[in-house]
Design an enzyme around this catalytic site. Structure first.
Site, PDB file in Angstrom:
ATOM      1  N   LEU A   1       1.009  -1.074  -0.020  1.00 35.09           N
ATOM      2  CA  LEU A   1      -0.013  -0.024   0.015  1.00 35.09           C
ATOM      3  C   LEU A   1       0.912   1.309   0.019  1.00 35.09           C
ATOM      4  CD1 LEU A   1      -2.966  -0.872   2.680  1.00 35.09           C
ATOM      5  CD2 LEU A   1      -3.097  -0.885   0.181  1.00 35.09           C
ATOM      6  N   ASP A   2       0.490   2.288  -0.701  1.00 34.60           N
ATOM      7  CA  ASP A   2       1.293   3.478  -0.673  1.00 34.60           C
ATOM      8  C   ASP A   2       1.669   4.059   0.935  1.00 34.60           C
ATOM      9  OD1 ASP A   2       1.388   3.183  -3.340  1.00 34.60           O
ATOM     10  OD2 ASP A   2      -0.447   4.552  -3.637  1.00 34.60           O
ATOM     11  N   GLN A   3       2.258   4.704   1.025  1.00 35.52           N
ATOM     12  CA  GLN A   3       2.526   5.370   2.341  1.00 35.52           C
ATOM     13  C   GLN A   3       1.401   6.193   2.893  1.00 35.52           C
ATOM     14  OE1 GLN A   3       2.818   8.754   3.408  1.00 35.52           O
ATOM     15  NE2 GLN A   3       3.015   9.453   1.321  1.00 35.52           N
TER      16      GLN A   3
ATOM     17  N   LYS B   1      -5.293   5.306  -7.939  1.00 35.67           N
ATOM     18  CA  LYS B   1      -5.071   6.647  -8.310  1.00 35.67           C
ATOM     19  C   LYS B   1      -4.728   6.852  -9.465  1.00 35.67           C
ATOM     20  CE  LYS B   1      -2.471   7.098  -3.633  1.00 35.67           C
ATOM     21  NZ  LYS B   1      -1.171   7.216  -3.060  1.00 35.67           N
TER      22      LYS B   1
END
Ligand code: URA
Length: 236
Positions: free
Chosen positions: A102-104, A188
């Protein structure tokens, strides 16, 4: 299995270090201190303690974390915390890895394991495991954007089309998407491709496993049933 080998398998250091722990009287099995490194153990329902802290023997570990924002899924986090900071050394030593990333700035369900087969089963592109995300968008989501997300969009430098199998609009700027692939920044980029922007992203479900009720930053060991739920593909 010998006590020293069992300790080593659970992440308590090298064989030599485990022998030393045993010699020091640090290890108790079912409440009894054992100082013989070659003590033979029955692993079924085994619990033990190390300097008074209790552990259950686990052949493999399967963990669900409610990932907070500002944590990176890498061991060597550069600009933020690492999700591995949330686990003790024994778990790290046994080779805990994130199941996908998962992205930060994304929160929610993150699975971690030391079982390579489980990791492969959930992340292999051909397995098409469903992932459900909820997001806040910069602009109100239009009917046309929903249709485009359902039909699929192209993403730069990726081959094929990327479609959401389910799109639910919870509010003007709040969307839920189910996707079955997992390319870099996929959600995104999909929203950008239809002319909107993700402001806040949260993963709600993997396979048929919904995020358990957990405060952010907290984690649990999955039960066998929950491990199976995570592997459940869900229809495309
Ligand atoms: N898609 C994204 O864009 N970011 C994530 O963290 C997960 C899916």
């Amino acid at each position: 299995m010998f006590l020293e080998k069992m300790l080593q398998s659970q992440g308590f250091g090298s064989r030599k270090h485990c022998q030393q722990l045993i010699k020091n009287g640090a290890i108790a099995v079912q409440g009894e201190v054992i100082t013989n490194a070659k003590h033979k153990l029955n692993l079924k329902n085994l619990s033990f303690s190390v300097y008074g802290e209790s552990f259950d023997y686990r052949e493999k570990v399967y963990i669900a974390l409610n990932k907070p924002q500002n944590y990176e899924c890498s061991h060597q986090a550069t600009h933020h915390f690492s999700v591995f900071d949330l686990f003790d050394d024994a778990l790290i030593n046994r080779g805990l890895q994130c199941v996908g990333r998962l992205d930060q700035d994304t929160s929610g369900l993150l699975l971690l394991t030391d079982d390579g087969q489980f990791l492969q089963a959930l992340t292999h592109p051909k397995k098409h495991v469903a992932k459900i995300y909820r997001m806040q968008t910069a602009d109100p989501v239009t009917e046309q954007q929903i249709q485009q997300l359902r039909q699929g969009v192209e993403l730069r430098k990726e081959s094929g089309v990327f479609a959401a199998t389910e799109v639910i609009q919870h509010a003007e700027n709040e969307l839920q998407l189910t996707i079955h692939q997992g390319v870099y920044h996929q959600v995104k980029r999909m929203l950008a491709a239809v002319g909107n922007k993700v402001e806040r992203l949260h993963r709600q479900q993997i396979g048929a496993l919904a995020l358990p009720e957990l405060e952010q930053g907290k984690w649990i060991y999955l039960t066998d049933h929950q491990v199976e739920l995570a592997k459940t593909r869900m229809s495309i």
